[in-house]
Design an enzyme around this catalytic site. Sequence first.
Site, PDB file in Angstrom:
ATOM      1  CE  LYS A  40      15.067 -41.395 -25.570  1.00  0.00           C
ATOM      2  NZ  LYS A  40      15.316 -40.301 -24.627  1.00  0.00           N
TER       3      LYS A  40
HETATM    4  O1  G3P Z   1      17.467 -40.571 -20.992  1.00  0.00           O
HETATM    5  C1  G3P Z   1      16.360 -40.788 -20.189  1.00  0.00           C
HETATM    6  C2  G3P Z   1      16.381 -39.820 -19.086  1.00  0.00           C
HETATM    7  O2  G3P Z   1      16.133 -38.548 -19.600  1.00  0.00           O
HETATM    8  C3  G3P Z   1      15.486 -40.083 -17.960  1.00  0.00           C
HETATM    9  O3  G3P Z   1      16.148 -39.614 -16.847  1.00  0.00           O
HETATM   10  O4  G3P Z   1      16.386 -38.775 -14.580  1.00  0.00           O
HETATM   11  O5  G3P Z   1      14.174 -38.608 -15.748  1.00  0.00           O
HETATM   12  O6  G3P Z   1      15.029 -40.812 -14.991  1.00  0.00           O
HETATM   13  P1  G3P Z   1      15.380 -39.447 -15.467  1.00  0.00           P
END
Ligand code: G3P
Length: 215
Positions: A83
Amino acid sequence: MKIFIDTANLDMIKEINSWGILDGVTTNPSLIAKEGVDVRTRVREIAEIVDGPISAEAMSTTAEEMVKEGRELASIHPNINVKLPMCVETLKATKILSSEGIKVNVTLIFSPLQALLAAKAGAAFVSPFVGRLDDIGQYGSDLVEEIMAIFNNYGIGTEVIAASIRGPNHVLDATLCGCDIATIPYDTLKKMIGHPKTDEGIAKFVADYEKSKKN
Ligand code: G3P
């Protein structure tokens, strides 16, 4: 649509994997930090549980270092993909890694044209962040829909992972535009199962069955 879980927590991964619906796992540095573990150890452990793509984020900042780190991460297990955050250095590294057969997931995608560039560089996956766009007053699911439209227009094979999912509605939006994958937090996966009318229906069937046994 493929369902990934967005976590580095082994118990959550094991539980969701036991449902028979899990196609892969995504991690990021914040999720790994929450677990207090080393990324290499943790993705190896995840690969022993789940038979599907597992994203491990590289933290290098130059293309040369990203390629080196990406090769190391990919060597841990054949299912591990690298990633990398959207930027010029990532595009350069993606070109090299993908030419070596190493799959790259370009993350932190916030515009459809970023997704197009990542795909052209050879990304196997792009990860548009739905919830974080909602956070700033945009409708995040529109981004996924636009990327799907572009990729379908040009027959681009890069898979789109709807990421930063905050609830079942985000998952539903992703399915309705034909998104390839949603990477979903544990809590949202749990919310996707239940419905009050299902619970009510089960309770009634059980009660009627008990009554019928007494007849
Ligand atoms: O897959 C990306 C994710 O982990 C980010 O999520 O909730 O931190 O915006 P968030």
